[in-house]
Design an enzyme around this catalytic site. Structure first.
Site, PDB file in Angstrom:
ATOM      1  N   CYS A  14       0.817  -1.143  -0.084  1.00 44.08           N
ATOM      2  CA  CYS A  14       0.133   0.183  -0.023  1.00 44.08           C
ATOM      3  C   CYS A  14       0.877   1.290   0.061  1.00 44.08           C
ATOM      4  CB  CYS A  14      -0.934  -0.092   1.146  1.00 44.08           C
ATOM      5  SG  CYS A  14      -2.233   1.145   1.166  1.00 44.08           S
ATOM      6  N   HIS A  15       0.918   2.003   1.215  1.00 49.68           N
ATOM      7  CA  HIS A  15       1.737   3.203   1.121  1.00 49.68           C
ATOM      8  C   HIS A  15       2.950   3.045   1.873  1.00 49.68           C
ATOM      9  CE1 HIS A  15      -2.172   5.049   0.398  1.00 49.68           C
ATOM     10  NE2 HIS A  15      -1.542   6.276   0.006  1.00 49.68           N
TER      11      HIS A  15
END
Length: 178
Positions: free
Chosen positions: A103-104
């Site tokens: 994801c991030h």
């Protein structure tokens, strides 16, 4: 697993559970100012607390075989602003140890100076950050590059966990670098 408040709940718990089921001794490491628990983020709200095993002050890269970087927005954003967290992440690349980010989470790969000339993926909103750091961003559920495992989102966790376990079993990678 390196995390702080605001981690995406499933992106910490699913890899943690997969590693534990495979027999790994999994530790949750956080920032020194963190309490004994960190709070997750799930479905747009605060999620459950997860116990922390220790802080960056308690551990060295040498204490671990691999590193997992869960996403969420708040978690990696806070960690990438902490010099000790970034140094910790960089150390895994310098030692050739597997690193898995979802994801991030790849924001920390950028801050550690390890995205250049690497094939990787992430949540689409940080694609530009990764390409500006020299990474070759691709839109795939899981991407493997010399011990670096990346995925886009919770929907990719099955593929992410499979490759994470595979890379941990392989151990140090000569091509892993910062």
């Amino acid at each position: 697993i390196l995390a702080t408040h605001g981690f995406e709940q499933s992106e910490l718990e699913s890899p943690r559970d997969a590693l534990a089921e495979a027999g790994a001794d999994v530790r949750i490491v956080s920032l020194p100012e963190t309490d004994e628990h960190i709070r997750g983020w799930a479905d747009g709200n605060w999620g459950d607390d997860v116990s922390v095993d220790g802080s960056l002050d308690d551990y060295e890269v040498e204490d671990f075989d691999a590193l997992v970087l869960p996403g969420g927005v708040m978690n990696p954003d806070r960690l990438r602003a902490d010099e000790d967290a970034v140094s910790f992440v960089r150390g895994f690349f310098e030692e050739g140890k597997p690193v898995a980010a979802i994801c991030h989470g790849p924001w920390l790969i950028v801050e550690a100076g390890a995205a250049d000339n690497r094939r990787l993926t992430s949540y689409p909103s940080i694609k530009t950050d990764l390409t500006n750091a020299g990474g070759n961003w691709v839109d795939e559920s899981v991407v493997l590059d010399q011990g670096l495992v990346t995925s886009r989102s919770p929907e990719d966790l099955d593929d992410f966990n499979y490759k994470l376990l595979e890379e941990v079993n392989e151990g140090v990678h000569a091509g892993q670098h910062a």
